[in-house]
Motif scaffolding. Structure first.
Motif, PDB file in Angstrom:
ATOM      1  N   GLU A 240       0.848  -1.186   0.000  1.00 60.69           N
ATOM      2  CA  GLU A 240       0.000   0.000   0.000  1.00 60.69           C
ATOM      3  C   GLU A 240       0.886   1.239   0.000  1.00 60.69           C
ATOM      4  O   GLU A 240       1.938   1.274   0.638  1.00 60.69           O
ATOM      5  N   GLU A 241       0.475   2.292  -0.716  1.00 58.51           N
ATOM      6  CA  GLU A 241       1.182   3.576  -0.622  1.00 58.51           C
ATOM      7  C   GLU A 241       1.062   4.144   0.791  1.00 58.51           C
ATOM      8  O   GLU A 241       0.047   3.900   1.454  1.00 58.51           O
ATOM      9  N   PRO A 242       2.085   4.875   1.278  1.00 56.37           N
ATOM     10  CA  PRO A 242       3.374   5.157   0.646  1.00 56.37           C
ATOM     11  C   PRO A 242       4.384   4.048   0.918  1.00 56.37           C
ATOM     12  O   PRO A 242       4.451   3.520   2.033  1.00 56.37           O
ATOM     13  N   TYR A 243       5.132   3.694  -0.118  1.00 54.29           N
ATOM     14  CA  TYR A 243       6.189   2.692   0.034  1.00 54.29           C
ATOM     15  C   TYR A 243       7.247   2.947  -1.024  1.00 54.29           C
ATOM     16  O   TYR A 243       6.935   2.984  -2.225  1.00 54.29           O
ATOM     17  N   GLN A 244       8.481   3.143  -0.588  1.00 58.32           N
ATOM     18  CA  GLN A 244       9.605   3.349  -1.493  1.00 58.32           C
ATOM     19  C   GLN A 244      10.320   2.022  -1.681  1.00 58.32           C
ATOM     20  O   GLN A 244      11.011   1.552  -0.784  1.00 58.32           O
ATOM     21  N   SER A 245      10.128   1.412  -2.825  1.00 55.59           N
ATOM     22  CA  SER A 245      10.672   0.070  -3.049  1.00 55.59           C
ATOM     23  C   SER A 245      12.190   0.086  -3.174  1.00 55.59           C
ATOM     24  O   SER A 245      12.741   0.877  -3.950  1.00 55.59           O
ATOM     25  N   PRO A 246      12.896  -0.760  -2.418  1.00 55.88           N
ATOM     26  CA  PRO A 246      14.354  -0.862  -2.569  1.00 55.88           C
ATOM     27  C   PRO A 246      14.728  -1.284  -3.989  1.00 55.88           C
ATOM     28  O   PRO A 246      13.955  -1.964  -4.675  1.00 55.88           O
ATOM     29  N   VAL A 247      15.900  -0.909  -4.421  1.00 61.03           N
ATOM     30  CA  VAL A 247      16.322  -1.134  -5.803  1.00 61.03           C
ATOM     31  C   VAL A 247      16.340  -2.618  -6.165  1.00 61.03           C
ATOM     32  O   VAL A 247      16.043  -2.991  -7.301  1.00 61.03           O
ATOM     33  N   ASP A 248      16.655  -3.499  -5.210  1.00 61.87           N
ATOM     34  CA  ASP A 248      16.795  -4.921  -5.515  1.00 61.87           C
ATOM     35  C   ASP A 248      15.514  -5.522  -6.061  1.00 61.87           C
ATOM     36  O   ASP A 248      15.554  -6.435  -6.885  1.00 61.87           O
ATOM     37  N   TYR A 249      14.368  -5.059  -5.575  1.00 54.12           N
ATOM     38  CA  TYR A 249      13.121  -5.664  -6.059  1.00 54.12           C
ATOM     39  C   TYR A 249      12.115  -4.622  -6.546  1.00 54.12           C
ATOM     40  O   TYR A 249      10.916  -4.863  -6.558  1.00 54.12           O
ATOM     41  N   ARG A 250      12.641  -3.500  -7.007  1.00 55.55           N
ATOM     42  CA  ARG A 250      11.768  -2.434  -7.508  1.00 55.55           C
ATOM     43  C   ARG A 250      10.935  -2.916  -8.691  1.00 55.55           C
ATOM     44  O   ARG A 250       9.786  -2.522  -8.869  1.00 55.55           O
TER      45      ARG A 250
END
Length: 281
Positions: A240-250
């Motif tokens: 659910e927003e807000p969530y900043q996805s880490p680069v590994d699993y963006r």
């Protein structure tokens, strides 16, 4: 003469002092000829990180090394992936960082041992001990247990939101046998619990970063996501927003902000899974 063993070293960008200690240790270890290590910094291209290249680096490495300091979800995802790939795992933690030490004690990583450090010398000394064959540890997964019984594992949000209810409704409507990991009831399972229940598919509900307790929930989700990705299981990661996805699993995680989109995403994942189960029954 045997070839030099290789390793990949994962660590968080913060605190900066941890990264400096690790890079200094890597330089000294490589110069010693004991092993040849690379960190994630070797896989930056024009300032960007190429996750497929990092995954390939872990695949080809003889050792997987990681620093838990900073408790980065990227690093935790990679630990899960390395466990699934049966890599010898070398873990470090600067436990003078009280928040990282606290997070480790609260996490499902407590069964994984780590070496303490505060400088590069400690890392070098611990790694030299690790590379002796008798001290290389692997986490034995249950990758062979891929039976059709309860093929879906659902990591439910620690807070039962309206989106959680929508996901549960879709699982029920699709009539897919499912094991539910309910953190609000269990207080958290062990790493071994998850390894024994990874079968065909995993649906993981990360927490919005605006909700209390999201750090612990998302660390657990990152580890299990890495395991599922490494075992090549059917995998859906949502938040659910807000969530900043880490680069590994963006590129793997889908973020939504309304129930309709949540329902659509989950249904599109479960429908082919149901069809696959019916074909094998």
């Amino acid at each position: 003469m045997s070839s030099i063993k290789t390793g990949f070293f994962a660590y968080s960008g913060q605190p900066k002092s941890a990264g400096e200690s690790i890079e200094e240790a890597i330089k000294n270890i490589n110069n010693s000829g004991i092993a040849f290590l690379e960190s994630w910094k070797s896989y930056r291209i024009n300032g960007n990180f190429i996750i497929n290249a990092i995954i390939r680096a872990i695949d080809k490495a003889d050792y997987f090394c990681a620093d838990l300091t900073g408790f980065s979800d990227n690093v935790i995802f990679e630990i899960g992936y390395a466990i699934a790939k049966n890599k010898p795992i070398f873990l470090m933690l600067d436990d003078s960082h009280t928040e990282s030490k606290k997070r480790h004690k609260e996490s499902i990583l407590t069964t994984l041992g780590y070496k303490k450090y505060t400088n590069s010398y400690h890392i070098i000394e611990a790694f030299n001990f690790f590379v002796s064959e008798s001290n290389q540890s692997r986490i034995q997964g249950k990758s062979q247990n891929r039976s059709s019984r309860d093929p879906l594992l659902f990591l439910k949000n620690h807070i039962e939101t309206e989106y959680t209810r929508a996901i549960l409704s879709q699982i029920s409507d699709h009539k897919i046998p499912c094991i539910i990991d309910d953190a609000s009831e269990s207080g958290g399972q062990s790493l071994e619990w998850y390894l024994e229940r990874l079968r065909k598919a995993v649906l993981i509900e990360f927490s919005a970063t605006s909700r209390e307790g999201h750090e612990l929930q998302n660390s657990k989700c990152s580890l299990v996501a890495g395991l599922a990705y490494g075992y090549d299981l059917d995998l859906l990661m949502v938040a659910e927003e807000p969530y900043q996805s880490p680069v590994d699993y963006r590129g793997l995680l889908i973020i939504y902000s309304d129930r309709g989109r949540c329902t659509k995403i989950v249904s599109e994942f479960l429908t082919p899974l149901k069809d696959s189960i019916l074909q094998k029954s």
